[in-house]
Write a protein that holds these residues in place. Structure first.
Motif, PDB file in Angstrom:
ATOM      1  N   ILE A  91      80.457  34.537  14.315  1.00 17.55           N
ATOM      2  CA  ILE A  91      79.791  34.082  13.098  1.00 17.55           C
ATOM      3  C   ILE A  91      78.670  33.134  13.512  1.00 17.55           C
ATOM      4  N   ASN A  92      77.431  33.627  13.429  1.00 19.91           N
ATOM      5  CA  ASN A  92      76.242  32.834  13.730  1.00 19.91           C
ATOM      6  C   ASN A  92      75.861  32.062  12.480  1.00 19.91           C
ATOM      7  N   ASN A  93      76.202  30.794  12.458  1.00 18.53           N
ATOM      8  CA  ASN A  93      75.976  29.975  11.282  1.00 18.53           C
ATOM      9  C   ASN A  93      75.077  28.770  11.542  1.00 18.53           C
ATOM     10  N   ALA A  94      74.902  28.375  12.787  1.00 18.94           N
ATOM     11  CA  ALA A  94      74.158  27.150  13.092  1.00 18.94           C
ATOM     12  C   ALA A  94      72.786  27.171  12.433  1.00 18.94           C
ATOM     13  N   GLY A  95      72.373  26.020  11.960  1.00 13.62           N
ATOM     14  CA  GLY A  95      71.067  25.905  11.328  1.00 13.62           C
ATOM     15  C   GLY A  95      70.556  24.486  11.422  1.00 13.62           C
ATOM     16  N   VAL A  96      69.304  24.319  11.126  1.00 14.96           N
ATOM     17  CA  VAL A  96      68.683  22.999  11.098  1.00 14.96           C
ATOM     18  C   VAL A  96      67.858  22.881   9.826  1.00 14.96           C
ATOM     19  N   SER A  97      67.674  21.659   9.401  1.00 17.62           N
ATOM     20  CA  SER A  97      66.863  21.396   8.225  1.00 17.62           C
ATOM     21  C   SER A  97      66.008  20.172   8.514  1.00 17.62           C
ATOM     22  N   SER A  98      64.823  20.401   9.029  1.00 14.14           N
ATOM     23  CA  SER A  98      63.893  19.324   9.352  1.00 14.14           C
ATOM     24  C   SER A  98      62.543  19.657   8.757  1.00 14.14           C
ATOM     25  N   PHE A  99      61.819  18.625   8.425  1.00 18.58           N
ATOM     26  CA  PHE A  99      60.523  18.837   7.782  1.00 18.58           C
ATOM     27  C   PHE A  99      59.461  17.944   8.403  1.00 18.58           C
ATOM     28  N   ALA A 100      58.236  18.414   8.377  1.00 19.00           N
ATOM     29  CA  ALA A 100      57.083  17.638   8.829  1.00 19.00           C
ATOM     30  C   ALA A 100      55.858  18.167   8.107  1.00 19.00           C
ATOM     31  N   PRO A 101      54.911  17.298   7.809  1.00 15.56           N
ATOM     32  CA  PRO A 101      53.662  17.777   7.192  1.00 15.56           C
ATOM     33  C   PRO A 101      52.965  18.768   8.127  1.00 15.56           C
ATOM     34  N   LEU A 102      52.335  19.757   7.538  1.00 22.33           N
ATOM     35  CA  LEU A 102      51.634  20.769   8.341  1.00 22.33           C
ATOM     36  C   LEU A 102      50.569  20.174   9.243  1.00 22.33           C
ATOM     37  N   ASP A 103      49.996  19.061   8.855  1.00 22.10           N
ATOM     38  CA  ASP A 103      48.932  18.469   9.669  1.00 22.10           C
ATOM     39  C   ASP A 103      49.466  17.473  10.712  1.00 22.10           C
ATOM     40  N   ALA A 104      50.766  17.322  10.821  1.00 17.25           N
ATOM     41  CA  ALA A 104      51.369  16.476  11.855  1.00 17.25           C
ATOM     42  C   ALA A 104      51.535  17.342  13.105  1.00 17.25           C
ATOM     43  N   GLU A 105      50.441  17.563  13.798  1.00 16.08           N
ATOM     44  CA  GLU A 105      50.332  18.561  14.861  1.00 16.08           C
ATOM     45  C   GLU A 105      51.521  18.603  15.827  1.00 16.08           C
ATOM     46  N   ASP A 106      51.743  17.566  16.591  1.00 12.63           N
ATOM     47  CA  ASP A 106      52.811  17.604  17.600  1.00 12.63           C
ATOM     48  C   ASP A 106      54.195  17.657  16.968  1.00 12.63           C
ATOM     49  N   HIS A 107      54.424  16.834  15.988  1.00 15.61           N
ATOM     50  CA  HIS A 107      55.734  16.770  15.356  1.00 15.61           C
ATOM     51  C   HIS A 107      56.068  18.081  14.640  1.00 15.61           C
ATOM     52  N   TYR A 108      55.108  18.627  13.932  1.00 21.50           N
ATOM     53  CA  TYR A 108      55.332  19.893  13.225  1.00 21.50           C
ATOM     54  C   TYR A 108      55.681  21.004  14.211  1.00 21.50           C
ATOM     55  N   GLU A 109      54.945  21.112  15.285  1.00 16.16           N
ATOM     56  CA  GLU A 109      55.188  22.164  16.280  1.00 16.16           C
ATOM     57  C   GLU A 109      56.592  22.046  16.880  1.00 16.16           C
ATOM     58  N   ALA A 110      57.018  20.836  17.176  1.00 15.73           N
ATOM     59  CA  ALA A 110      58.351  20.641  17.750  1.00 15.73           C
ATOM     60  C   ALA A 110      59.431  21.073  16.760  1.00 15.73           C
ATOM     61  N   ILE A 111      59.269  20.693  15.507  1.00 16.38           N
ATOM     62  CA  ILE A 111      60.244  21.072  14.483  1.00 16.38           C
ATOM     63  C   ILE A 111      60.242  22.580  14.285  1.00 16.38           C
ATOM     64  N   TRP A 112      59.074  23.193  14.248  1.00 13.61           N
ATOM     65  CA  TRP A 112      58.957  24.639  14.075  1.00 13.61           C
ATOM     66  C   TRP A 112      59.668  25.392  15.201  1.00 13.61           C
ATOM     67  N   HIS A 113      59.410  24.971  16.428  1.00 15.32           N
ATOM     68  CA  HIS A 113      60.017  25.657  17.576  1.00 15.32           C
ATOM     69  C   HIS A 113      61.532  25.459  17.616  1.00 15.32           C
ATOM     70  N   ARG A 114      62.004  24.279  17.247  1.00  9.45           N
ATOM     71  CA  ARG A 114      63.456  24.036  17.205  1.00  9.45           C
ATOM     72  C   ARG A 114      64.108  24.919  16.129  1.00  9.45           C
TER      73      ARG A 114
END
Length: 145
Positions: A91-114
Motif C-alpha cells: 500500500i503506497n500511501n506516503a505523501g507530503v503537503s508543503s507549499f511555497a509561492p511560485l516565485d520563491a525560486e529555490d524553496h519552490y523547486e525543493a518542495i516540488w522535487h520532494r
C-alpha cells in the motif's frame, strides 16, 4: 476503519504500508494487522511508526523509511521481507503537503522535487523493490493512494 472483515485472505499475509504513522496510512495498517496480516508500518521518522505498530499488536512492526530515498526503499523492503518472510501486499500511501509561492525560486523547486519524489517516483520504486517478493505470492494487491 470499521465494519465487516476485509477478507479472510489477509490473515498471515505480509503488508507494507508507507506513510503509516498517521492519517490515511494509519487506518489500513491497523486494520490489516487486526485482520491477521503482518503489517510493516513505515514512516520516515523512526519513532513515529512505533505507536501505530504497538497499537496494531504483535502482527505489526515499525520500519523507518523515507520513500524519497531510492536506496532506503531497496534496503527497507529487503529488511521487511527478511523479517516477515516475504511480501504479499503493498500500500503506497506516503505523501507530503508543503507549499511555497511560485516565485520563491529555490524553496519552490525543493518542495516540488520532494513532492514528486514522495508521491510519484516512490510509488514505482516501491513496486520495483517489492516485485520479486510479490511475484512469489498467490495474490499480491498493490494499492496506490
Amino acid at each position: 476503519m470499521s465494519g465487516a472483515p476485509l477478507s479472510r485472505s489477509v490473515a498471515g499475509r505480509v503488508a507494507i504500508v508507507t506513510g503509516a504513522a498517521s492519517g490515511m496510512g494509519r487506518a489500513p495498517a491497523l486494520r490489516l494487522a487486526r485482520e491477521g496480516a503482518k503489517a510493516a508500518v513505515t514512516d520516515p521518522a523512526p519513532p513515529a511508526g512505533e505507536p501505530v505498530a504497538a497499537e496494531a499488536g504483535p502482527n505489526a512492526k515499525a520500519f523507518a523509511l523515507d520513500v524519497a530515498d531510492g536506496e532506503a526503499i531497496k534496503a527497507t523492503v529487503a529488511a521487511i521481507a527478511a523479517h516477515f518472510g516475504g511480501i504479499d501486499i503493498l500500500i503506497n500511501n506516503a505523501g507530503v503537503s508543503s507549499f511555497a509561492p511560485l516565485d520563491a525560486e529555490d524553496h519552490y523547486e525543493a518542495i516540488w522535487h520532494r513532492a514528486l519524489a514522495v508521491m510519484l517516483t516512490a510509488h514505482q520504486r516501491m513496486v520495483r523493490a517489492a516485485l520479486p517478493f510479490l511475484r512469489k505470492s498467490d495474490a499480491a494487491p498493490i494499492v496506490h493512494i
